[in-house]
Write a protein that holds these residues in place. Structure first.
Motif, PDB file in Angstrom:
ATOM      1  N   UNK A 123       7.122 -35.226  -0.294  1.00 46.30           N
ATOM      2  CA  UNK A 123       6.377 -34.008  -0.632  1.00 46.30           C
ATOM      3  C   UNK A 123       7.355 -32.904  -1.002  1.00 46.30           C
ATOM      4  N   UNK A 124       6.986 -32.141  -2.028  1.00 40.35           N
ATOM      5  CA  UNK A 124       7.759 -30.975  -2.460  1.00 40.35           C
ATOM      6  C   UNK A 124       6.892 -29.737  -2.236  1.00 40.35           C
ATOM      7  N   UNK A 125       7.453 -28.760  -1.531  1.00 39.96           N
ATOM      8  CA  UNK A 125       6.670 -27.602  -1.096  1.00 39.96           C
ATOM      9  C   UNK A 125       7.409 -26.315  -1.432  1.00 39.96           C
ATOM     10  N   UNK A 126       6.662 -25.312  -1.899  1.00 39.00           N
ATOM     11  CA  UNK A 126       7.191 -23.966  -2.102  1.00 39.00           C
ATOM     12  C   UNK A 126       6.486 -23.011  -1.153  1.00 39.00           C
ATOM     13  N   UNK A 127       7.258 -22.324  -0.322  1.00 40.25           N
ATOM     14  CA  UNK A 127       6.666 -21.287   0.528  1.00 40.25           C
ATOM     15  C   UNK A 127       7.027 -19.929  -0.036  1.00 40.25           C
ATOM     16  N   UNK A 128       5.995 -19.204  -0.483  1.00 37.87           N
ATOM     17  CA  UNK A 128       6.219 -17.874  -1.049  1.00 37.87           C
ATOM     18  C   UNK A 128       6.424 -16.854   0.066  1.00 37.87           C
ATOM     19  N   UNK A 129       7.234 -15.830  -0.150  1.00 42.27           N
ATOM     20  CA  UNK A 129       7.527 -14.850   0.912  1.00 42.27           C
ATOM     21  C   UNK A 129       6.268 -14.150   1.405  1.00 42.27           C
ATOM     22  N   UNK A 161       0.840  -1.189   0.000  1.00 39.24           N
ATOM     23  CA  UNK A 161       0.000   0.000   0.000  1.00 39.24           C
ATOM     24  C   UNK A 161       0.882   1.249   0.000  1.00 39.24           C
ATOM     25  N   UNK A 162       0.236   2.398  -0.130  1.00 41.47           N
ATOM     26  CA  UNK A 162       0.973   3.654  -0.255  1.00 41.47           C
ATOM     27  C   UNK A 162       1.780   3.998   0.988  1.00 41.47           C
ATOM     28  N   UNK A 163       1.401   3.425   2.149  1.00 39.67           N
ATOM     29  CA  UNK A 163       2.143   3.711   3.376  1.00 39.67           C
ATOM     30  C   UNK A 163       3.528   3.072   3.374  1.00 39.67           C
ATOM     31  N   UNK A 164       3.779   2.099   2.495  1.00 43.46           N
ATOM     32  CA  UNK A 164       5.099   1.487   2.365  1.00 43.46           C
ATOM     33  C   UNK A 164       5.929   2.390   1.459  1.00 43.46           C
ATOM     34  N   UNK A 165       6.908   3.075   2.029  1.00 47.10           N
ATOM     35  CA  UNK A 165       7.665   4.095   1.300  1.00 47.10           C
ATOM     36  C   UNK A 165       8.986   3.583   0.735  1.00 47.10           C
ATOM     37  N   UNK A 166       9.439   2.409   1.189  1.00 45.64           N
ATOM     38  CA  UNK A 166      10.752   1.935   0.732  1.00 45.64           C
ATOM     39  C   UNK A 166      10.695   1.364  -0.676  1.00 45.64           C
ATOM     40  N   UNK A 167       9.501   0.967  -1.143  1.00 47.81           N
ATOM     41  CA  UNK A 167       9.346   0.430  -2.485  1.00 47.81           C
ATOM     42  C   UNK A 167       7.861   0.371  -2.824  1.00 47.81           C
ATOM     43  N   UNK A 168       7.566   0.409  -4.118  1.00 52.47           N
ATOM     44  CA  UNK A 168       6.193   0.184  -4.549  1.00 52.47           C
ATOM     45  C   UNK A 168       6.103  -1.029  -5.472  1.00 52.47           C
ATOM     46  N   UNK A 169       7.119  -1.870  -5.447  1.00 52.08           N
ATOM     47  CA  UNK A 169       7.160  -3.042  -6.309  1.00 52.08           C
ATOM     48  C   UNK A 169       6.163  -4.102  -5.841  1.00 52.08           C
ATOM     49  N   UNK A 170       5.417  -4.652  -6.774  1.00 52.11           N
ATOM     50  CA  UNK A 170       4.584  -5.821  -6.472  1.00 52.11           C
ATOM     51  C   UNK A 170       5.438  -7.075  -6.610  1.00 52.11           C
ATOM     52  N   UNK A 171       4.964  -8.137  -5.981  1.00 45.12           N
ATOM     53  CA  UNK A 171       5.708  -9.399  -6.012  1.00 45.12           C
ATOM     54  C   UNK A 171       4.774 -10.484  -6.530  1.00 45.12           C
ATOM     55  N   UNK A 172       5.160 -11.109  -7.632  1.00 47.74           N
ATOM     56  CA  UNK A 172       4.383 -12.196  -8.221  1.00 47.74           C
ATOM     57  C   UNK A 172       5.140 -13.501  -8.046  1.00 47.74           C
TER      58      UNK A 172
END
Length: 686
Positions: free
Chosen positions: A469-475, A433-444
């Motif tokens: 089992x194989x697992x991916x944990x997204x940030x 959101x706009x309150x995050x000033x360090x970056x405006x990058x989205x993460x896909x």
């Protein structure tokens, strides 16, 4: 308890399992005329959240069930007291109702706030999560619970969400049928309770109504007053000072082969001069000139609403369709308290909440044929999470997370062999959101998670099982955008990639040493290999707040055993977890290796007596400190009059930490844990 003692206990349990396997048939041959083995085992609880419902011994993964009888024995003040009895699960927080977070097999936060990393928390199938600085992650009224399941490892991530490296905690709330006696249309339960540490008063009432076979409804209300938590020396560690009303509503209506259901839960806790830091308390003088974290007037609100439509036509075994629309929200509203000597920092004031909207469509098709049983679960879901803060904070970045997923789980049984195979695909976008000033990058990001598990019945009593089992944990939002202490955003993070292997033995049988005894034993060994593990740096910019390390390894095992004979029931639960990073250094999230032992005597139809002991090994921490081992013992008793005017009354008394032991679990940020706690409750069913 020395480390080799824990390992020795696990080896001893394995030996006992082997002995049971080979001696059971011999003893049965010697008892001519003895009753045949029972087809069901009262010690083998039903697991609801591992695909099709089945008993725990037939699930090809490490799973624990805390049922309604065990919940009565524990008489929990908060959910942490329930999970403390489960092998492989450790608390991350404190003894406060509002300081509960969890760690499964070494996955979970050891930092200043509980973390969603690697653990999925469910209430009636709906995901719950909250993270805020020095606060707990889960707020639930334990008096509303009927069963708690812990599915360790990533085997259940197919159905409940990507990245479940540690596992799933699934809590089920009471149903109308739990309150209504057979042949009746109405029933209920009232309860009064008290605990000394934390200082707690409870009053609750639950009502169930079933006027016809096609309709039932439930309404439950609980009021809980929460006070101070004290250590073994009588010092106050955490102040809750809260009045906490809780509401649970449910209704279900059936129309032929279709049904609709609705449920709503609402917790509203009003804290008056409550410690802001519910993990460690005030901590005045933590460093020179530090006035403490302060006290405030803090509101904790937790809501879960869902609407379900189901269709299961009798003449079409390929359709058992369920559509669920749900909304959950967890909010903390922190305002300055009345004590000017204990102020809360301005940056920690205001509202912080997590809203989650989700739509899920799932179908279970019966594909069974001659000689085999086959069920295929397929589904898709779409969700939106809104993480908000009324006061901008670098340590609590605001963001939207949108995701959709599709999954399939096949459960095939052919003779003595059962094979479960699953696949989940999930795509996610996180937008600050706009309150995050360090970056405006989205993460896909997206994840593909295949898994396969199998269990093979060697004979009527013994089975072997294994899984990969194989697992991916997204940030998470914090890992991407947290800039606390001047750290840079971590937009270049990679997904954590987990490879989990489990092997185990499962035994259930009766007529082992006597004609009327029975036993259930399950042993699981696991190994997790995690590539690109995400860790916090605690370093200023330009160093990112979070980075990936090349790899980490966790391995260990769990052994659960229950044995009943005549009026006695004995239980043992062992858990061992060890883990290192790429350099061979111990991970900071490792729990104590421990064993929990329990003995229960049903002295009569009216009286039940029990003893529970937890023995934990010490743990060296990466910062050079050592958390000492400990032994904690609890006793409890339940009296249920069998007739007369007192019929329907149940009286429960208990003492936790009987010896008033001073200790601190390895996963807690600091301590100590609560001292002795006296519990008393009186309930009546009608």
């Amino acid at each position: 308890m020395p480390r080799h003692s824990i390992r020795g206990a696990l080896l001893a349990g394995t030996a006992c399992l082997t002995a049971l396997t080979f001696t059971a048939p011999l003893l049965a041959q010697e008892r001519a005329g003895a009753d045949s083995a029972q087809s069901t085992y009262v010690l083998d609880q039903i697991v609801l959240r591992a695909g099709k419902p089945k008993v725990a011994s037939e699930v090809p993964q490490s799973v624990s069930v805390v049922d309604s009888r065990q919940l009565e024995d524990i008489a929990p003040i908060h959910i942490g007291e329930v999970l403390a009895t489960v092998p492989g699960v450790a608390g991350v927080g404190s003894g406060s109702f509002f300081g509960q977070g969890f760690n499964i097999r070494g996955f979970g936060s050891s930092g200043a706030a509980a973390s969603e990393s690697g653990i999925v928390q469910l209430i009636d199938g709906e995901e719950k999560y909250y993270e805020s600085y020095r606060q707990g992650a889960l707020f639930v009224e334990p008096d509303f619970l009927r069963q708690v399941e812990v599915l360790r490892g990533p085997g259940s991530s197919t159905l409940y969400g990507s990245g479940a490296l540690g596992g799933v905690i699934a809590m089920e709330t009471i149903e109308a049928g739990d309150l209504i006696a057979e042949g009746q249309t109405f029933g209920g339960r009232t309860k009064l309770g008290y605990a000394s540490n934390p200082d707690t008063v409870l009053g609750s009432v639950a009502l169930g109504w079933r006027p016809a076979e096609d309709f039932e409804a439930l309404a439950a209300f609980a009021w809980r007053k929460l006070g101070d938590t004290k250590d073994a020396d009588g010092n106050t560690t955490v102040r809750a000072n809260s009045k906490t009303p809780n509401l649970l509503l449910k209704a279900k209506k059936t129309f032929g082969d279709q049904y609709v259901a609705f449920s709503y839960q609402h917790l509203e806790a009003k804290g008056d001069d409550q410690d802001f830091n519910q993990l460690e308390g005030a901590q005045v003088g933590l460093f020179p000139g530090f006035p403490g974290w302060g006290v405030g007037d803090i509101t904790t609100r937790d809501q879960t609403a869902r609407f379900i439509w189901g269709w299961n036509p009798e003449d079409n075994r390929y359709v058992d369709l369920t559509a669920t629309l749900s909304y959950t929200n967890t909010l903390k509203d922190v305002r300055q308290g009345d004590d000017p000597d204990e102020p809360i920092m301005d940056s920690l004031l205001g509202e912080r909440d997590y809203r989650l909207w989700k739509f899920k469509l799932s179908n279970v098709a019966d594909l069974s044929g001659a000689g085999y049983d086959h069920h295929l679960t397929t589904g898709a879901e779409v969700l939106k999470q809104d993480r908000s803060s009324s006061v901008p904070s670098s340590s609590h970045p605001e963001a939207y997370t949108r995701a959709w997923a599709a999954y399939a789980l096949s459960e095939l049984t052919w003779g003595d062999l059962t094979i479960n195979s699953g696949l989940r695909y999930e795509k996610q976008r996180t937008e600050p959101k706009s309150s995050v000033t360090v970056t405006d990058d989205t993460y896909d990001a997206d994840s593909v998670e295949p898994q396969v598990a199998a269990i093979y019945r060697l004979n009527d009593s013994l089975s072997v099982f294994g899984s990969v089992a194989f697992v991916n944990r997204m940030p998470t939002v914090d890992e991407l955008y947290d800039s606390f202490m001047g750290g840079a955003p971590s937009g270049d993070l990679k997904d954590e990639k987990g490879k989990n292997i489990e092997l185990g033995l499962s035994y259930h049988g009766s007529g082992i040493l006597t004609a009327s005894d029975e036993a259930v034993v399950k042993l699981t060994l696991f190994r997790n290999h995690i590539d690109d593990m995400i860790v916090r740096t605690n370093a200023p910019a330009p160093m990112p707040a979070y980075v990936n390390i090349d790899r980490a390894y966790l391995r260990g095992g769990e052994l659960e055993a229950t044995y009943s004979v005549a009026a006695w029931e004995f239980g043992a639960a062992f858990s061992v977890v060890n883990g290192v990073d790429q350099d061979g250094a111990d991970l900071d999230t490792l729990p104590n290796n421990r064993v929990t032992l329990q003995a229960i005597w049903q002295a009569s139809d009216a009286l039940r007596l029990g003893l529970r002991s937890t023995l934990a090994d010490g743990r060296d921490k990466p910062n050079g400190t050592h958390r000492a081992g400990y032994g904690v013992h609890d006793v409890f008793a339940t009296w249920v009059p069998q007739g007369g005017a007192a019929a329907g009354i149940k009286v429960h008394v208990g003492v936790d930490n009987v010896t008033d032991r001073d200790y601190t679990p390895a996963t807690w940020l600091s301590g100590p844990a609560p001292g002795r706690n006296f519990k008393l409750s009186v309930s009546r069913s009608f």
